[in-house]
Design a protein around this motif. Structure first.
Motif, PDB file in Angstrom:
ATOM      1  N   GLY A  63       1.140  -1.299   0.041  1.00 60.33           N
ATOM      2  CA  GLY A  63      -0.194   0.277  -0.327  1.00 60.33           C
ATOM      3  C   GLY A  63       1.159   1.405  -0.156  1.00 60.33           C
ATOM      4  N   VAL A  94      -0.860  -1.797  -3.815  1.00 57.22           N
ATOM      5  CA  VAL A  94      -2.375  -0.589  -3.924  1.00 57.22           C
ATOM      6  C   VAL A  94      -2.624   0.879  -3.538  1.00 57.22           C
ATOM      7  CG1 VAL A  94      -4.697  -0.764  -2.510  1.00 57.22           C
ATOM      8  CG2 VAL A  94      -3.406  -2.579  -2.834  1.00 57.22           C
ATOM      9  N   THR A  98      -2.829   4.930  -3.176  1.00 57.61           N
ATOM     10  CA  THR A  98      -4.039   6.093  -2.987  1.00 57.61           C
ATOM     11  C   THR A  98      -3.954   6.902  -4.278  1.00 57.61           C
ATOM     12  OG1 THR A  98      -3.463   7.580  -2.235  1.00 57.61           O
ATOM     13  CG2 THR A  98      -4.096   5.679  -0.059  1.00 57.61           C
ATOM     14  N   THR A 143      -7.171   1.791  -7.811  1.00 55.73           N
ATOM     15  CA  THR A 143      -7.313   2.740  -6.686  1.00 55.73           C
ATOM     16  C   THR A 143      -8.843   2.227  -6.035  1.00 55.73           C
ATOM     17  OG1 THR A 143      -7.199   4.466  -7.242  1.00 55.73           O
ATOM     18  CG2 THR A 143      -5.011   4.228  -7.021  1.00 55.73           C
ATOM     19  N   HIS A 169     -11.604  -5.519  -3.430  1.00 48.91           N
ATOM     20  CA  HIS A 169     -12.274  -5.155  -2.187  1.00 48.91           C
ATOM     21  C   HIS A 169     -11.676  -6.590  -1.283  1.00 48.91           C
ATOM     22  CE1 HIS A 169     -15.926  -4.498  -2.507  1.00 48.91           C
ATOM     23  NE2 HIS A 169     -15.870  -5.341  -1.350  1.00 48.91           N
ATOM     24  N   VAL A 187       0.582  -7.236   4.387  1.00 44.18           N
ATOM     25  CA  VAL A 187       0.138  -6.304   3.767  1.00 44.18           C
ATOM     26  C   VAL A 187       1.594  -5.115   4.640  1.00 44.18           C
ATOM     27  CG1 VAL A 187      -1.355  -3.750   3.431  1.00 44.18           C
ATOM     28  CG2 VAL A 187      -2.315  -6.130   3.130  1.00 44.18           C
ATOM     29  N   VAL A 194       1.980  -1.008   4.158  1.00 40.49           N
ATOM     30  CA  VAL A 194       1.994   0.094   3.909  1.00 40.49           C
ATOM     31  C   VAL A 194       3.624   1.172   3.970  1.00 40.49           C
ATOM     32  CG1 VAL A 194       0.406   2.062   3.817  1.00 40.49           C
ATOM     33  CG2 VAL A 194      -0.346   0.262   4.325  1.00 40.49           C
ATOM     34  N   LEU A 237      -7.308   0.791  -0.512  1.00 45.61           N
ATOM     35  CA  LEU A 237      -6.294   0.471  -0.047  1.00 45.61           C
ATOM     36  C   LEU A 237      -7.094  -0.148   1.541  1.00 45.61           C
ATOM     37  CD1 LEU A 237      -3.603  -0.019   1.049  1.00 45.61           C
ATOM     38  CD2 LEU A 237      -2.835   2.529   1.209  1.00 45.61           C
ATOM     39  N   THR A 238      -8.032   1.323   2.029  1.00 45.20           N
ATOM     40  CA  THR A 238      -8.930   0.828   3.509  1.00 45.20           C
ATOM     41  C   THR A 238      -9.627  -0.111   3.340  1.00 45.20           C
ATOM     42  OG1 THR A 238      -9.825   2.520   2.241  1.00 45.20           O
ATOM     43  CG2 THR A 238      -8.277   3.248   4.257  1.00 45.20           C
ATOM     44  N   THR A 258      -8.835  -3.352   2.026  1.00 43.46           N
ATOM     45  CA  THR A 258      -7.882  -3.896   1.799  1.00 43.46           C
ATOM     46  C   THR A 258      -6.993  -4.463   3.504  1.00 43.46           C
ATOM     47  OG1 THR A 258      -6.967  -3.724   0.058  1.00 43.46           O
ATOM     48  CG2 THR A 258      -5.713  -4.774   1.057  1.00 43.46           C
TER      49      THR A 258
END
Length: 402
Positions: free
Chosen positions: A9, A36, A38, A60, A71, A81, A83, A103-104, A106
């Protein structure tokens, strides 16, 4: 074998370009990476770049390819994951369970280890709202590494810089190796020393040792991956600071002692992996010591350095603190180790045989961990990270429940 599946992310910060290096390291080491970003991250690095480096299309939006329910699918299929960078906004949305982009979404569906590598201005990182969001994520089992100290955007300098991508990669590797195991050092503060002290003779010479600091760095990295707040006291290693660790740089044994005693004040565990000089020159020559023809040099007078490990074991400023030492031996390894364990008064002592071509500077190690209660845990020859994880396993067994 199936490649480990990693979701990278990327949030919308200037440090997004550094995630390209993290992506390269992940793909080149055999991981299947889906990026992924944003929508704001794509203002810094375009989708074509992420697609080219990962080999996968980039999206995105939760509304693209809805027949595949991306998602849900992306998060559920991931083994890890990460970020990087994680902005203050992304941390806030993740901690509150918002799901307003891919992203959120995920992050909400992931059932694997999750690592956040924050990057933001110092004031944003230190704001109570951000600190509460980070604490909430850590309580839920996510690993939120501490940002590095250094140059930020513009002329600003402070804590909030994205850690070195290579070091974030090491945290990812450690988190993947642990798999579904919980971050058992979460909400713990651990202190690790690494490297070798140098005792100056004159402005150009010193007494030193062969320690590279690699074992101490492995201990710091694995502790970060297990959720700990890590203070690393580094002596003359020349290595890049590990991601997520607060690093204190020292040179001499006296400097290391002062730093260790200060850091240990609120620590749950202290692991002294550094090679500390037993002696230092009795006098420091202000100018370079000259060689004179036909004149033998004066004998070098030495004085004893303080015993840092024994002092830490005796004082233990934090209740229930676990103290771990290292013993590098060249002969009668276990006998000398047991004697040292009794003499130092620590809880655990990692004993290994060393020499000019053994252990120092190598990526592997072999040791026996001796315990004050009489236990012995042999660790076969292998990566220093494996020995580090064994040490933390034994430390966790001895920690008092908070």
């Amino acid at each position: 074998m199936e490649k480990p599946r990693v979701v990278l992310g990327v949030a919308g910060g200037i440090a997004a370009y550094k995630a390209c290096e993290l992506l390269r390291r992940l793909t080149e080491s055999g991981h299947d990476v889906t990026v992924v970003p944003t929508a704001s991250a794509l203002r810094f690095v375009g989708a074509d770049t992420w697609s080219a480096l990962s080999g996968h299309p980039v999206s995105t939006e939760v509304w693209e390819d809805v027949h595949e329910v991306p998602h849900v699918r992306i998060g559920k299929a991931a083994d890890l994951v990460v970020v990087a960078p994680a902005t203050a906004d992304l941390l806030a949305r993740a901690s509150h369970g918002l799901a307003d982009d891919l992203l959120t979404n995920t992050l909400l569906t992931a059932r694997c280890p999750v690592v956040f590598a924050p990057a933001m201005h110092t004031e944003m990182w230190e704001h109570p709202a951000t600190r509460e969001n980070v604490a909430a994520l850590r309580r839920r089992g996510a690993v939120v590494v501490e940002p590095a100290v250094g140059r930020l955007t513009g002329v600003d300098t402070g804590k909030g810089r994205l850690p070195d991508p290579g070091e974030i990669f090491e945290v990812c590797r450690a988190a993947l190796a642990r798999g579904a195991q919980s971050p058992d050092l979460a909400r713990r503060h651990v202190v690790v020393s690494a490297g070798g002290t140098r005792e100056p003779l004159d402005p150009v010479r010193f007494l030193g040792n062969r320690s590279s600091g690699r074992q101490g760095f492995a201990l710091a990295r694995t502790a970060v991956a297990r959720g700990a707040r890590v203070t690393l006291i580094e002596a003359n290693t020349g290595m890049t600071d590990p991601a997520g660790a607060d690093v204190v740089h020292v040179g001499t044994a006296l400097e290391l002692r002062d730093a260790a005693l200060k850091a240990a004040a609120d620590a749950d565990a202290v692991v002294m992996a550094a090679a500390v000089a037993d002696f230092r020159p009795a006098a420091y020559a202000q100018g370079k010591i000259k060689k004179r023809d036909g004149v033998e040099p004066e004998p070098l007078a030495l004085v004893r350095n303080p015993d840092i490990l024994a002092a830490l074991a005796a004082e233990r400023p934090a209740p229930g603190q676990v103290v771990v030492g290292f013993a590098a031996e060249t002969d009668d390894v276990l006998a000398n180790g047991r004697a040292k364990l009794r003499r130092k008064g620590c809880d655990l002592l990692v004993v290994n045989e060393v020499g000019a071509h053994k252990t120092f500077g190598a990526a592997e190690n072999e040791a026996v961990v001796l315990a004050a209660d009489g236990g012995e845990t042999p660790v076969p020859y292998g990566p220093k990270e494996a020995l580090a994880d064994t040490v933390w396993d034994l430390v966790v067994e001895r920690l008092v429940t908070p």
